[in-house]
Design an enzyme around this catalytic site. Structure first.
Site, PDB file in Angstrom:
ATOM      1  N   ASN A 204     -10.596 -16.039 -29.617  1.00 20.42           N
ATOM      2  CA  ASN A 204     -11.045 -14.675 -28.265  1.00 20.42           C
ATOM      3  C   ASN A 204     -10.085 -15.453 -28.000  1.00 20.42           C
ATOM      4  O   ASN A 204      -8.961 -15.053 -27.829  1.00 20.42           O
ATOM      5  CB  ASN A 204     -12.066 -16.549 -27.909  1.00 20.42           C
ATOM      6  CG  ASN A 204     -13.595 -16.008 -27.181  1.00 20.42           C
ATOM      7  OD1 ASN A 204     -13.290 -14.600 -26.723  1.00 20.42           O
ATOM      8  ND2 ASN A 204     -14.699 -16.034 -27.821  1.00 20.42           N
TER       9      ASN A 204
ATOM     10  N   PHE B 247     -20.837 -13.442 -20.282  1.00 21.27           N
ATOM     11  CA  PHE B 247     -22.016 -12.475 -21.035  1.00 21.27           C
ATOM     12  C   PHE B 247     -23.529 -11.989 -20.657  1.00 21.27           C
ATOM     13  O   PHE B 247     -24.574 -12.308 -20.581  1.00 21.27           O
ATOM     14  CB  PHE B 247     -23.089 -13.836 -22.215  1.00 21.27           C
ATOM     15  CG  PHE B 247     -21.834 -15.304 -23.001  1.00 21.27           C
ATOM     16  CD1 PHE B 247     -20.674 -14.480 -23.973  1.00 21.27           C
ATOM     17  CD2 PHE B 247     -22.211 -16.129 -23.544  1.00 21.27           C
ATOM     18  CE1 PHE B 247     -19.759 -15.212 -24.727  1.00 21.27           C
ATOM     19  CE2 PHE B 247     -21.240 -16.343 -24.730  1.00 21.27           C
ATOM     20  CZ  PHE B 247     -20.215 -16.183 -24.874  1.00 21.27           C
TER      21      PHE B 247
ATOM     22  N   ASN C  22     -15.903 -18.348 -20.269  1.00 21.84           N
ATOM     23  CA  ASN C  22     -16.578 -18.029 -19.519  1.00 21.84           C
ATOM     24  C   ASN C  22     -18.370 -18.869 -19.191  1.00 21.84           C
ATOM     25  O   ASN C  22     -18.965 -17.587 -18.068  1.00 21.84           O
ATOM     26  CB  ASN C  22     -16.795 -16.547 -19.065  1.00 21.84           C
ATOM     27  CG  ASN C  22     -15.449 -15.898 -19.066  1.00 21.84           C
ATOM     28  OD1 ASN C  22     -14.327 -16.283 -18.215  1.00 21.84           O
ATOM     29  ND2 ASN C  22     -14.716 -14.649 -19.855  1.00 21.84           N
ATOM     30  N   THR C  23     -18.974 -19.120 -20.505  1.00 18.17           N
ATOM     31  CA  THR C  23     -19.750 -19.478 -19.736  1.00 18.17           C
ATOM     32  C   THR C  23     -19.181 -21.293 -19.645  1.00 18.17           C
ATOM     33  O   THR C  23     -19.258 -21.756 -20.869  1.00 18.17           O
ATOM     34  CB  THR C  23     -21.100 -19.708 -20.975  1.00 18.17           C
ATOM     35  OG1 THR C  23     -20.803 -17.374 -20.992  1.00 18.17           O
ATOM     36  CG2 THR C  23     -22.298 -20.431 -21.335  1.00 18.17           C
TER      37      THR C  23
ATOM     38  N   SER D 170     -16.076 -18.596 -25.396  1.00 20.90           N
ATOM     39  CA  SER D 170     -15.935 -18.057 -24.664  1.00 20.90           C
ATOM     40  C   SER D 170     -15.086 -18.877 -23.632  1.00 20.90           C
ATOM     41  O   SER D 170     -16.055 -19.806 -23.337  1.00 20.90           O
ATOM     42  CB  SER D 170     -17.095 -16.811 -23.755  1.00 20.90           C
ATOM     43  OG  SER D 170     -16.707 -16.525 -23.041  1.00 20.90           O
TER      44      SER D 170
ATOM     45  N   ASN E 226     -11.298 -11.020 -18.063  1.00 20.31           N
ATOM     46  CA  ASN E 226     -12.522 -11.141 -17.959  1.00 20.31           C
ATOM     47  C   ASN E 226     -13.155 -12.190 -17.928  1.00 20.31           C
ATOM     48  O   ASN E 226     -12.608 -13.295 -18.247  1.00 20.31           O
ATOM     49  CB  ASN E 226     -13.520 -10.466 -18.507  1.00 20.31           C
ATOM     50  CG  ASN E 226     -13.600 -11.222 -20.304  1.00 20.31           C
ATOM     51  OD1 ASN E 226     -14.842 -11.441 -19.829  1.00 20.31           O
ATOM     52  ND2 ASN E 226     -13.470 -11.309 -21.254  1.00 20.31           N
TER      53      ASN E 226
ATOM     54  N   LYS F 161     -16.887 -17.603 -34.152  1.00 16.15           N
ATOM     55  CA  LYS F 161     -15.394 -17.235 -33.344  1.00 16.15           C
ATOM     56  C   LYS F 161     -14.309 -18.308 -32.610  1.00 16.15           C
ATOM     57  O   LYS F 161     -15.257 -19.597 -31.591  1.00 16.15           O
ATOM     58  CB  LYS F 161     -15.921 -16.450 -32.289  1.00 16.15           C
ATOM     59  CG  LYS F 161     -14.613 -15.641 -31.577  1.00 16.15           C
ATOM     60  CD  LYS F 161     -15.215 -14.008 -31.328  1.00 16.15           C
ATOM     61  CE  LYS F 161     -14.232 -13.411 -30.429  1.00 16.15           C
ATOM     62  NZ  LYS F 161     -14.620 -12.669 -29.727  1.00 16.15           N
TER      63      LYS F 161
END
Length: 342
Positions: A241, A120, A183-184, A181, A116, A212
């Site tokens: 994560n 967010f 993805n940011t 994450s 993925n 996390k």
């Protein structure tokens, strides 16, 4: 193979022409629409008691829904009915944001994995607070995962997290600080010692705050992060994560592995367990751990508990195995506790 895997999963995997995010949205809508009778039927089938306490919170069983499945809390009553002993919503940000461009969610079926790069996507902290204010008692503990808004510069990250925290703290049994994450842009730099120390200093207080962490950190980097967590009074760690690595994939899935984003599911099983074991050993058990990553059967969960996890969470395993996995893992946890004499 469970009834879900045999009958329902093939149907869901065809929704939207096989688009994984379309299937996700379809499932959330159906779960959000369940009435009291349907929820009662599900509870009778899947609810399992295996009580445990961690970071001062009592859980009816130690199997939770991981963040990302129900970011905006639209299907809250369904998750306890499906057997989950706690629910983590989010990751939510101070500012509503659409996330990255679609497609951004991909199944790697032969590898029982998901990639993925959602970014967010969520309706924002204020919208979630409004929903939770009108939701009533959930019946199980609620965790809320906080992330940084994409529009907010890293230099202003503390205030961004704090804005979400202030809105959502009244509804949370614990707060998860997502600084891992992939993805940011730049988010994982908030795992660095000085950045994390400043962030936790602002957030640690009235409800338990857990951090996390990424599975891609080296052991020295994890050890430094744990020092910060202990010094700042963090209540625990969520490990882990998604990963940027692409190990453990089947040959059939390797073409899809070029997609950018975080990988979850079976390829992460062993790495997540090793991180949990390292955290538990490094802290001498002083930081409770929620183990997450690659739990697709009860044995995976048992190894997480053996490694030192107090609780576990499901995401990709739930996608592939359905609610029977929740019940099976809760029963495995109960047997583990009995063997340990607790």
């Amino acid at each position: 193979m469970s009834a879900f895997e045999h009958t329902l999963r093939p149907v869901l995997f065809r929704v939207g022409g096989g688009d994984a995010e379309a299937a996700h949205e379809f499932t959330l809508r159906r779960l959000a629409g369940l009435g009291p009778r349907a929820l009662a039927v599900l509870r009778r089938r899947y609810a399992t008691a295996a009580p445990v306490e961690a970071f001062g919170v009592r859980f009816p069983n130690p199997v939770g829904l991981a963040a990302g499945m129900d970011k905006n809390g639209v299907a809250l009553p369904a998750w306890p009915a499906l057997g989950f002993g706690f629910v983590e919503v989010g990751t939510v940000t101070a500012h509503a944001q659409p996330g990255n461009d679609r497609p951004r969610l991909f199944r790697l079926r032969d590898s029982e994995a998901v990639i993925n790069r959602m970014g967010f996507n969520n309706a924002g902290a204020a919208a979630l607070a409004e929903r939770l204010a009108g939701a009533g008692p959930l019946g199980v503990p609620l965790g809320i995962s906080l992330g940084k808004s994409k529009v907010t510069p890293l230099a202003d990250a503390v205030q961004d997290y704090l804005a979400s925290y202030q809105l959502l703290r009244p509804y949370a049994d614990y707060i998860a600080v997502n600084v891992s994450s992939p993805n940011t842009p730049g988010l994982r730099t908030l795992q660095d010692k000085s950045s994390l120390s400043a962030l936790l200093s602002a957030l640690v207080g009235k409800v338990p705050v857990l951090v996390k962490i990424a599975p891609d950190l080296t052991e020295p980097a994890i050890a430094e992060l744990l020092e910060v967590c202990l010094a700042a009074g963090a209540a625990g760690v969520i490990a882990t994560n998604t990963t940027l690595a692409r190990d453990g994939l089947s040959d059939a899935d390797r073409p899809r592995a070029t997609e950018a984003g975080g990988l979850s599911g079976r390829p992460l099983t062993e790495r997540a367990r090793k991180v949990v074991h390292f955290v538990h050993t490094e802290t001498g058990g002083r930081l409770p751990i929620i183990g997450v990553g690659g739990i697709l059967d009860p044995d995976d969960a048992a190894r997480m508990f053996d490694a030192g996890a107090s609780l576990v969470q499901l995401y990709t395993g739930f996608i592939y195995r359905g609610p029977a996995l929740v019940k099976a893992v809760a029963r495995a946890a109960d047997r583990h506790e009995a063997r340990a004499g607790r």
